[in-house]
Design an enzyme around this catalytic site. Structure first.
Site, PDB file in Angstrom:
ATOM      1  N   ASP A  30      77.396  27.608  68.671  1.00 31.96           N
ATOM      2  CA  ASP A  30      76.883  28.073  67.327  1.00 31.96           C
ATOM      3  C   ASP A  30      76.508  29.511  67.522  1.00 31.96           C
ATOM      4  OD1 ASP A  30      76.422  27.421  64.307  1.00 31.96           O
ATOM      5  OD2 ASP A  30      74.533  28.417  65.197  1.00 31.96           O
ATOM      6  N   LYS A  60      80.117  31.730  59.120  1.00 27.34           N
ATOM      7  CA  LYS A  60      80.990  31.295  60.873  1.00 27.34           C
ATOM      8  C   LYS A  60      80.235  30.269  61.334  1.00 27.34           C
ATOM      9  CE  LYS A  60      78.277  31.308  63.484  1.00 27.34           C
ATOM     10  NZ  LYS A  60      76.878  31.034  64.241  1.00 27.34           N
ATOM     11  N   ILE A  83      70.226  29.909  56.334  1.00 29.57           N
ATOM     12  CA  ILE A  83      71.143  31.167  56.274  1.00 29.57           C
ATOM     13  C   ILE A  83      71.205  31.750  55.052  1.00 29.57           C
ATOM     14  CG2 ILE A  83      73.472  30.391  56.434  1.00 29.57           C
ATOM     15  CD1 ILE A  83      71.882  33.610  58.396  1.00 29.57           C
ATOM     16  N   SER A  85      73.546  22.690  45.638  1.00 28.23           N
ATOM     17  CA  SER A  85      72.864  22.274  46.599  1.00 28.23           C
ATOM     18  C   SER A  85      72.625  20.859  46.533  1.00 28.23           C
ATOM     19  CB  SER A  85      71.493  22.871  46.700  1.00 28.23           C
ATOM     20  OG  SER A  85      70.400  22.194  47.533  1.00 28.23           O
TER      21      SER A  85
HETATM   22  P1  NAP Z   1      71.050  24.705  57.788  1.00 29.24           P
HETATM   23  O1  NAP Z   1      69.605  25.281  57.505  1.00 29.24           O
HETATM   24  O2  NAP Z   1      71.038  23.249  58.181  1.00 29.24           O
HETATM   25  O3  NAP Z   1      71.626  24.952  56.292  1.00 29.24           O
HETATM   26  C1  NAP Z   1      72.843  24.250  55.766  1.00 29.24           C
HETATM   27  C2  NAP Z   1      72.920  23.644  54.481  1.00 29.24           C
HETATM   28  O4  NAP Z   1      74.180  23.115  54.185  1.00 29.24           O
HETATM   29  C3  NAP Z   1      71.925  22.554  54.320  1.00 29.24           C
HETATM   30  O5  NAP Z   1      70.548  22.953  53.997  1.00 29.24           O
HETATM   31  C4  NAP Z   1      72.487  21.728  53.008  1.00 29.24           C
HETATM   32  O6  NAP Z   1      71.986  22.623  52.092  1.00 29.24           O
HETATM   33  C5  NAP Z   1      73.928  22.041  53.170  1.00 29.24           C
HETATM   34  N1  NAP Z   1      74.731  20.899  53.600  1.00 29.24           N
HETATM   35  C6  NAP Z   1      75.691  20.468  52.736  1.00 29.24           C
HETATM   36  N2  NAP Z   1      76.337  19.337  53.637  1.00 29.24           N
HETATM   37  C7  NAP Z   1      75.583  19.200  54.635  1.00 29.24           C
HETATM   38  C8  NAP Z   1      75.512  18.271  55.628  1.00 29.24           C
HETATM   39  N3  NAP Z   1      76.570  17.042  55.681  1.00 29.24           N
HETATM   40  N4  NAP Z   1      74.753  18.300  56.732  1.00 29.24           N
HETATM   41  C9  NAP Z   1      73.746  19.397  56.702  1.00 29.24           C
HETATM   42  N5  NAP Z   1      73.785  20.207  55.579  1.00 29.24           N
HETATM   43  C10 NAP Z   1      74.684  20.186  54.661  1.00 29.24           C
HETATM   44  O7  NAP Z   1      71.918  25.540  58.572  1.00 29.24           O
HETATM   45  P2  NAP Z   1      72.069  27.265  58.532  1.00 29.24           P
HETATM   46  O8  NAP Z   1      71.446  27.567  59.762  1.00 29.24           O
HETATM   47  O9  NAP Z   1      71.771  27.782  57.273  1.00 29.24           O
HETATM   48  O10 NAP Z   1      73.608  27.343  58.944  1.00 29.24           O
HETATM   49  C11 NAP Z   1      74.604  27.085  58.172  1.00 29.24           C
HETATM   50  C12 NAP Z   1      75.953  27.837  58.667  1.00 29.24           C
HETATM   51  O11 NAP Z   1      75.647  29.277  58.639  1.00 29.24           O
HETATM   52  C13 NAP Z   1      76.325  27.376  59.947  1.00 29.24           C
HETATM   53  O12 NAP Z   1      77.848  27.426  60.142  1.00 29.24           O
HETATM   54  C14 NAP Z   1      75.787  28.565  60.831  1.00 29.24           C
HETATM   55  O13 NAP Z   1      76.515  28.737  62.163  1.00 29.24           O
HETATM   56  C15 NAP Z   1      75.719  29.677  59.940  1.00 29.24           C
HETATM   57  N6  NAP Z   1      74.880  30.839  60.488  1.00 29.24           N
HETATM   58  C16 NAP Z   1      73.639  30.415  60.603  1.00 29.24           C
HETATM   59  C17 NAP Z   1      72.713  31.533  60.919  1.00 29.24           C
HETATM   60  C18 NAP Z   1      71.236  31.118  61.482  1.00 29.24           C
HETATM   61  O14 NAP Z   1      70.506  32.050  61.784  1.00 29.24           O
HETATM   62  N7  NAP Z   1      70.409  29.981  60.941  1.00 29.24           N
HETATM   63  C19 NAP Z   1      72.803  32.668  61.267  1.00 29.24           C
HETATM   64  C20 NAP Z   1      74.426  33.044  60.970  1.00 29.24           C
HETATM   65  C21 NAP Z   1      75.177  31.924  60.503  1.00 29.24           C
HETATM   66  P3  NAP Z   1      71.538  21.855  50.550  1.00 29.24           P
HETATM   67  O15 NAP Z   1      70.670  20.885  50.954  1.00 29.24           O
HETATM   68  O16 NAP Z   1      71.297  22.880  49.673  1.00 29.24           O
HETATM   69  O17 NAP Z   1      72.751  20.981  50.154  1.00 29.24           O
END
Ligand code: NAP
Length: 312
Positions: free
Chosen positions: A170, A92, A16, A38
């Site tokens: 989620d 969120k 995101i 990051s």
């Molecule tokens: P993601 O791709 O898994 O990214 C989360 C990032 O957080 C990871 O890449 C990592 O970045 C960092 N991180 C730090 N501690 C972590 C841990 N213990 N485990 C995993 N990652 C960790 O997830 P995302 O889809 O971006 O979602 C993140 C948030 O945004 C969630 O709450 C989700 O509900 C919300 N969201 C997502 C979307 C969507 O379409 N994906 C849409 C709206 C909202 P680094 O490697 O850079 O540290």
């Protein structure tokens, strides 16, 4: 005179952050992306820190952070940033529990900093006009169908299946964030069936019944096992006809007539950053926990059904 842009850092460079936050901050007239935090990736030409602690120690002029990490690790980061005097934007859901969000609200107030708990779906194109149309109408029934393919939208996101990761809530909480925005009166969960894969700590599917004033009934069907066409739809039946929100709130149809068209997520994050800029200007926080309350109630009242193991 040109207004100075607020320097902001992104914490957590995942899906995101890269898909939405970076482009929306870059396009924003109010913010300047000043650094990233990051564990393993950076962005060209920007200062990059492995931990928020390092950023806070080295970048006293960065006055705001956007936390784009999974919900389970958000609280400690938000608290650290607020206590260091920075404004905080939360992806969120705002936290893994209601009490931690309440604690953050109090810390922000004590620190005189702005806390913004974002609900991106509320910024979808059809949501504000849907709210306006429903404002004075008698509503009989709401049917939510939120069915998506978890392998397509959340590949490898192990945190979703761990405690606090919400599973199918989620995406489902996005529907609840729209519901709580467009209905003129509150509703509450009366029944929930939650299907947990035998190897996961969060549900892969959920069916919720909710009730509101008068005859109002809400049925919600969340499912992460949808292949083929994906559904992010909310149908509202009223005394004056039917309102239909499709595409995660982007497409609005009232009594068969199209009012808005678009794609899920399109322009939602531009709206989020414009709203955050307004909050900073006014010195006000915006922390609405209603969608998280409904998700928590579903877990409190829900009947647990064990289903087939899930493998990514
Ligand atoms: P993601 O791709 O898994 O990214 C989360 C990032 O957080 C990871 O890449 C990592 O970045 C960092 N991180 C730090 N501690 C972590 C841990 N213990 N485990 C995993 N990652 C960790 O997830 P995302 O889809 O971006 O979602 C993140 C948030 O945004 C969630 O709450 C989700 O509900 C919300 N969201 C997502 C979307 C969507 O379409 N994906 C849409 C709206 C909202 P680094 O490697 O850079 O540290």
């Amino acid at each position: 005179m040109k207004a100075t842009k607020t320097p902001i850092a992104i914490v957590g460079l995942g899906k995101i952050a890269l898909d939405q936050h970076v482009p929306s901050i870059t396009a924003s007239p109010a913010f300047r992306l000043a650094a990233v935090v990051s564990r393993n990736a950076g962005l060209e030409d920007l200062p990059f820190y492995h931990s928020l602690k390092d950023l806070l120690a080295n970048e006293p002029d960065i006055s705001a952070v956007a936390l784009c990490v999974p919900p389970q690790v958000r609280f400690e980061l938000a608290r650290m940033a607020l206590e260091a005097g920075r404004h905080v934007l939360l992806e969120k859901p705002p936290g893994a529990s209601l009490s931690e969000v309440e604690a953050l609200r109090q810390i922000a107030s004590r620190q005189n900093r702005v806390l913004f708990a974002t609900w991106h779906s509320r910024f979808a194109k059809g949501v504000a006009p849907a709210k306006d149309w429903l404002a004075n109408r008698v509503i009989h029934k709401v049917t939510i169908t939120w069915r998506e393919d978890v392998r397509r939208w959340h590949p490898g996101q192990q945190w979703i299946w761990q405690p606090g990761g919400l599973g199918v809530f989620d995406p489902g909480i996005n529907a609840l964030s729209i519901l709580t925005e467009i209905l003129p009166d509150p509703v509450h969960v009366t029944k929930a069936d939650l299907e947990f894969p035998e190897n996961c700590d969060t549900p892969i599917a959920a069916r919720l019944s909710m009730q509101g004033p008068g005859e109002l009934q809400v049925q919600a069907d969340f499912d992460f096992r949808q292949t083929g066409p994906q559904s992010w739809d909310i149908k509202v039946e009223t005394a004056d006809g039917q309102l239909l929100l499709k595409g995660g709130g982007a497409e609005l149809t009232i009594n068969g007539e199209s009012q808005t068209k678009g794609d899920a997520l399109e322009s939602e994050y531009d709206g989020i950053y414009a709203h955050f800029a307004g909050l900073l200007k006014a010195g006000k926080s915006d922390v609405d926990t209603a969608p998280l309350c409904h998700a928590a109630d579903a877990f409190l009242l829900g009947r647990r059904i064990t289903t087939d193991a899930f493998h990514d």
